[in-house]
Design a protein around this motif. Structure first.
Motif, PDB file in Angstrom:
ATOM      1  N   GLN A 375       0.884  -1.369  -0.022  1.00 32.50           N
ATOM      2  CA  GLN A 375       0.133  -0.127   0.042  1.00 32.50           C
ATOM      3  C   GLN A 375       0.838   1.323   0.054  1.00 32.50           C
ATOM      4  O   GLN A 375       0.485   2.320  -0.525  1.00 32.50           O
ATOM      5  N   ASP A 376       2.057   1.045   0.736  1.00 32.24           N
ATOM      6  CA  ASP A 376       2.978   2.196   1.005  1.00 32.24           C
ATOM      7  C   ASP A 376       3.502   2.446  -0.454  1.00 32.24           C
ATOM      8  O   ASP A 376       3.479   3.858  -1.030  1.00 32.24           O
ATOM      9  N   ILE A 377       3.804   1.532  -1.268  1.00 31.38           N
ATOM     10  CA  ILE A 377       4.449   1.506  -2.614  1.00 31.38           C
ATOM     11  C   ILE A 377       3.527   2.290  -3.464  1.00 31.38           C
ATOM     12  O   ILE A 377       3.893   3.217  -4.330  1.00 31.38           O
ATOM     13  N   LEU A 378       2.302   1.747  -3.432  1.00 36.54           N
ATOM     14  CA  LEU A 378       1.089   2.238  -4.379  1.00 36.54           C
ATOM     15  C   LEU A 378       0.811   3.467  -4.165  1.00 36.54           C
ATOM     16  O   LEU A 378       0.832   4.601  -4.902  1.00 36.54           O
ATOM     17  N   GLY A 379       0.781   4.024  -2.942  1.00 32.57           N
ATOM     18  CA  GLY A 379       0.675   5.750  -2.541  1.00 32.57           C
ATOM     19  C   GLY A 379       1.587   6.303  -2.899  1.00 32.57           C
ATOM     20  O   GLY A 379       1.323   7.515  -3.304  1.00 32.57           O
ATOM     21  N   VAL A 380       3.019   6.097  -2.882  1.00 30.20           N
ATOM     22  CA  VAL A 380       4.126   6.864  -3.616  1.00 30.20           C
ATOM     23  C   VAL A 380       3.820   7.220  -5.039  1.00 30.20           C
ATOM     24  O   VAL A 380       3.879   8.242  -5.435  1.00 30.20           O
ATOM     25  N   PRO A 460       1.553  -3.153 -15.022  1.00 37.94           N
ATOM     26  CA  PRO A 460       1.625  -3.757 -13.599  1.00 37.94           C
ATOM     27  C   PRO A 460       0.375  -3.434 -12.787  1.00 37.94           C
ATOM     28  O   PRO A 460      -0.536  -2.692 -13.245  1.00 37.94           O
ATOM     29  N   PHE A 461       0.166  -4.348 -11.957  1.00 40.66           N
ATOM     30  CA  PHE A 461      -1.290  -4.448 -11.265  1.00 40.66           C
ATOM     31  C   PHE A 461      -1.438  -3.118 -10.445  1.00 40.66           C
ATOM     32  O   PHE A 461      -2.583  -2.568 -10.537  1.00 40.66           O
ATOM     33  N   MET A 462      -0.234  -2.410  -9.999  1.00 41.19           N
ATOM     34  CA  MET A 462      -0.462  -1.360  -9.201  1.00 41.19           C
ATOM     35  C   MET A 462      -0.993  -0.238 -10.138  1.00 41.19           C
ATOM     36  O   MET A 462      -1.777   0.640  -9.622  1.00 41.19           O
ATOM     37  N   LYS A 464      -2.854  -0.604 -12.729  1.00 41.17           N
ATOM     38  CA  LYS A 464      -4.323  -0.610 -13.072  1.00 41.17           C
ATOM     39  C   LYS A 464      -4.905  -0.077 -11.995  1.00 41.17           C
ATOM     40  O   LYS A 464      -6.128   0.548 -12.289  1.00 41.17           O
ATOM     41  N   ILE A 465      -4.439  -0.146 -10.731  1.00 47.21           N
ATOM     42  CA  ILE A 465      -5.158   0.467  -9.535  1.00 47.21           C
ATOM     43  C   ILE A 465      -5.204   1.989  -9.629  1.00 47.21           C
ATOM     44  O   ILE A 465      -6.331   2.751  -9.647  1.00 47.21           O
ATOM     45  N   ILE A 466      -4.275   2.443 -10.074  1.00 43.30           N
ATOM     46  CA  ILE A 466      -4.029   4.005 -10.074  1.00 43.30           C
ATOM     47  C   ILE A 466      -4.828   4.684 -11.237  1.00 43.30           C
ATOM     48  O   ILE A 466      -5.457   5.475 -11.165  1.00 43.30           O
ATOM     49  N   ALA A 467      -4.721   3.834 -12.451  1.00 42.08           N
ATOM     50  CA  ALA A 467      -5.565   4.312 -13.627  1.00 42.08           C
ATOM     51  C   ALA A 467      -7.062   4.337 -13.266  1.00 42.08           C
ATOM     52  O   ALA A 467      -7.712   5.358 -13.574  1.00 42.08           O
ATOM     53  N   VAL A 468      -7.486   3.457 -12.543  1.00 45.39           N
ATOM     54  CA  VAL A 468      -9.194   3.310 -12.192  1.00 45.39           C
ATOM     55  C   VAL A 468      -9.385   4.504 -11.165  1.00 45.39           C
ATOM     56  O   VAL A 468     -10.250   5.386 -11.200  1.00 45.39           O
ATOM     57  N   VAL A 506     -10.596  -4.266  -9.727  1.00 45.25           N
ATOM     58  CA  VAL A 506     -10.171  -2.920  -9.291  1.00 45.25           C
ATOM     59  C   VAL A 506     -11.351  -2.006  -9.295  1.00 45.25           C
ATOM     60  O   VAL A 506     -11.776  -1.436  -8.185  1.00 45.25           O
ATOM     61  N   VAL A 507     -12.262  -2.075 -10.409  1.00 42.21           N
ATOM     62  CA  VAL A 507     -13.376  -1.216 -10.354  1.00 42.21           C
ATOM     63  C   VAL A 507     -14.357  -1.527  -9.470  1.00 42.21           C
ATOM     64  O   VAL A 507     -14.743  -0.877  -8.511  1.00 42.21           O
TER      65      VAL A 507
END
Ligand SMILES: [Fe+2]
Length: 525
Positions: A375-380, A460-462, A464-468, A506-507
């Motif tokens: 979660q931390d990596i994704l947040g950055v 990368p899956f992360m 895909k999360i940021i895109a949504v 993700v959606v």
């Protein structure tokens, strides 16, 4: 002949003595290893040393330490005996070690080449012939896998149940040293409880020095009458050990004038004997003290003191790492905040976009069961995804009407600028994939996105999360060219393109997160 089922007391006693001797030998050997390891302060030297000792201890030909890279779903060989340039990385799902990581189980294989799970690739690279394997996951305090140890080819026969037990103990020690993991309070507590059991004392405490206040405070304590306390560094046995940096073994506390009775008076606890050793860093500065109190039916021995001293070196490394890590983390996060603020300063209308995208992305990840580190990596990455907009002309960013084809081409460049700027930043360890996670946020599953037209499994899956999160935030906020849409309408749009442009899971996770948040807000207001 009638079989005599009664136990011969002499034989039973002899067996017991024999068991005790074996256990004592093992403890001695363990202390020896801890001492050797504790004496070596350079982490690059320390890992090989630990691995060599573990190989020796378990009579294995070779051992490898793997660290888990979640983002790449890979295991990196941090140290492999017999391989000088250790650049092995294997896919997480591969090989015996992969099985061990995924199942969080110790795997003991007698003949590797007969096991369908075995991956012979590393043997092909190294020319080594693997026979028996003992693989164990390394877990952190939250029971998350952070890596694995793999031992190859037991020299005398096959790996036994006892070896499995030993390797389990050692992998615990690994995470406790803080060498490959962030130490925290619960880790310190586990150590203190181990100290209490090994030395057979009633109470164990780990104190840290608070230089500003001139005090010692407990970061972990365990056992009878254990409480979080603060003591003046000028008082008592713990204070004396902290000041002098020398261990003290006090057989009768009340007969020793240096003992401070005030804590006993407050807690109602009766101290009999104390063993206290300093925790020093590599410059010999005292960081804290370990204190063991009231050995059961006895006083503390030299062996107890040796054991605590051996442990204190590992604790010192863990504490120093923790302090250094906290400092670096604070610095890193403050740089990120400044960067995010600089994107906001460019356009007040979209100010807060990066923070909101980060909040949604982390919310999605939480719904999907991501761990704290992921979660931390994704947040950055989410916070910095649009950093490249700094390099785009204001008239395009703030244009009220439709963009021309040329202007659209121009705005697409923001992802290239994001990638180029972030690539110039030094991202340590776990954050090293942030530039590419951030820069691909306009790629779509069907390849219709930009900049490279990546397809589903290439993104990368992360990302895909940021895109949504990005699209949802943009749709539900006011823009120069349109008003904000209600969340329901934004979900309709996202769901229409689920599976083609956006990852459906993700959606769905965003929707779940969003309505949960709304529900909580409604309860609060
Ligand atoms: Fe963007």
């Amino acid at each position: 002949m009638i079989k005599d089922n009664t136990v011969n007391p002499v034989i039973a006693l002899q067996e017991q003595i024999c068991t005790l001797e074996i256990e004592n030998e093992q403890l001695k050997r363990f202390i020896e290893i801890e001492k050797k390891i504790g004496g070596e302060r350079n982490i690059d030297q320390l890992l090989p040393l630990i691995m060599t000792e573990i190989s020796k201890f378990l009579d294995a030909d070779r051992s490898t330490l793997f660290l888990l890279n979640w983002e790449g779903m890979e295991l990196w060989a941090k140290f492999a005996q017999g391989l000088e340039a250790c650049n092995i990385s294997i896919k997480m799902k591969m090989g015996i070690v992969g099985v061990s990581v995924l199942t969080k189980q110790i795997i003991n294989v007698a003949n590797a080449y007969e096991d369908p799970r075995f991956n012979a690739e590393i043997d092909e690279i190294t020319g080594f012939k693997t026979q028996s394997i003992l693989a164990a996951p390394i877990l952190d305090n939250g029971n998350e896998v952070i890596g694995a140890i793999e031992l190859l080819n037991k020299k005398s026969g096959l790996f036994t149940k006892e070896d499995e037990h030993k390797v389990k103990e050692h992998t615990l020690n690994f995470s406790e040293t803080g060498l490959i993991n962030r130490p925290d309070k619960s880790q310190a507590e586990a150590l203190v409880s181990e100290i209490r059991e090994t030395t057979q004392c009633q109470r164990g405490s780990l104190f840290l020095i608070d230089q500003h206040q001139g005090e010692l405070f407990t970061i972990a304590s365990d056992g009878l009458g254990a409480k979080d306390i603060r003591l003046s560094i000028n008082l008592g046995i713990a204070g004396l050990v902290a000041m002098t940096g020398k261990s003290l073994n006090i057989p009768d506390a009340y007969a020793d004038s240096r003992f401070d009775m005030s804590t006993d008076q407050i807690t109602g606890y009766r101290t009999h004997c104390i063993l206290c050793v300093p925790v020093k860093n590599q410059n010999g500065e005292v960081l804290g003290v370990i204190e063991a109190m009231n050995k059961k039916n006895d006083i503390f021995t030299d062996a107890d003191a040796e054991y605590l001293e051996a442990l204190s070196s590992g604790i010192a490394i863990a504490l120093e790492n923790a302090m250094l890590f906290q400092e670096q983390d604070r610095q890193f996060k403050s740089i990120l905040e400044v960067m995010a603020a600089s994107i906001d300063a460019k356009d007040p209308l979209t100010a807060g976009h990066s923070e909101n995208v980060t909040q949604y992305a982390v919310g999605i990840a939480d719904e999907l069961g991501f761990g704290e580190i992921e979660q931390d990596i994704l947040g950055v990455a989410a916070l910095l995804h649009d950093y490249g907009k700094l390099g785009i002309d204001d008239y395009i960013l703030k244009k009220p009407g439709r963009l021309t084809a040329k202007e659209y081409e121009c705005i697409k460049q923001h992802v290239v600028i994001t990638r180029d700027i972030l690539n110039k930043m030094h991202f340590s360890r776990q954050y090293r994939n942030v530039p590419f996670i951030a820069a691909y946020h306009h790629e779509r599953l069907d390849g219709s996105g930009y900049l490279e037209g990546l397809k589903s499994e290439e993104i990368p899956f992360m990302t895909k999360i940021i895109a949504v999160a990005d699209v949802f935030e943009a749709l539900t906020s006011e823009r120069h060219y349109r008003d904000a849409l209600p969340a329901e309408r934004a979900f309709e749009i996202l769901e229409q393109d689920s599976g083609t442009m956006y990852d459906a899971s993700v959606v769905a996770a965003l929707k779940k997160y969003w309505y949960r948040q709304q529900g909580q807000d409604r309860i609060q207001h």
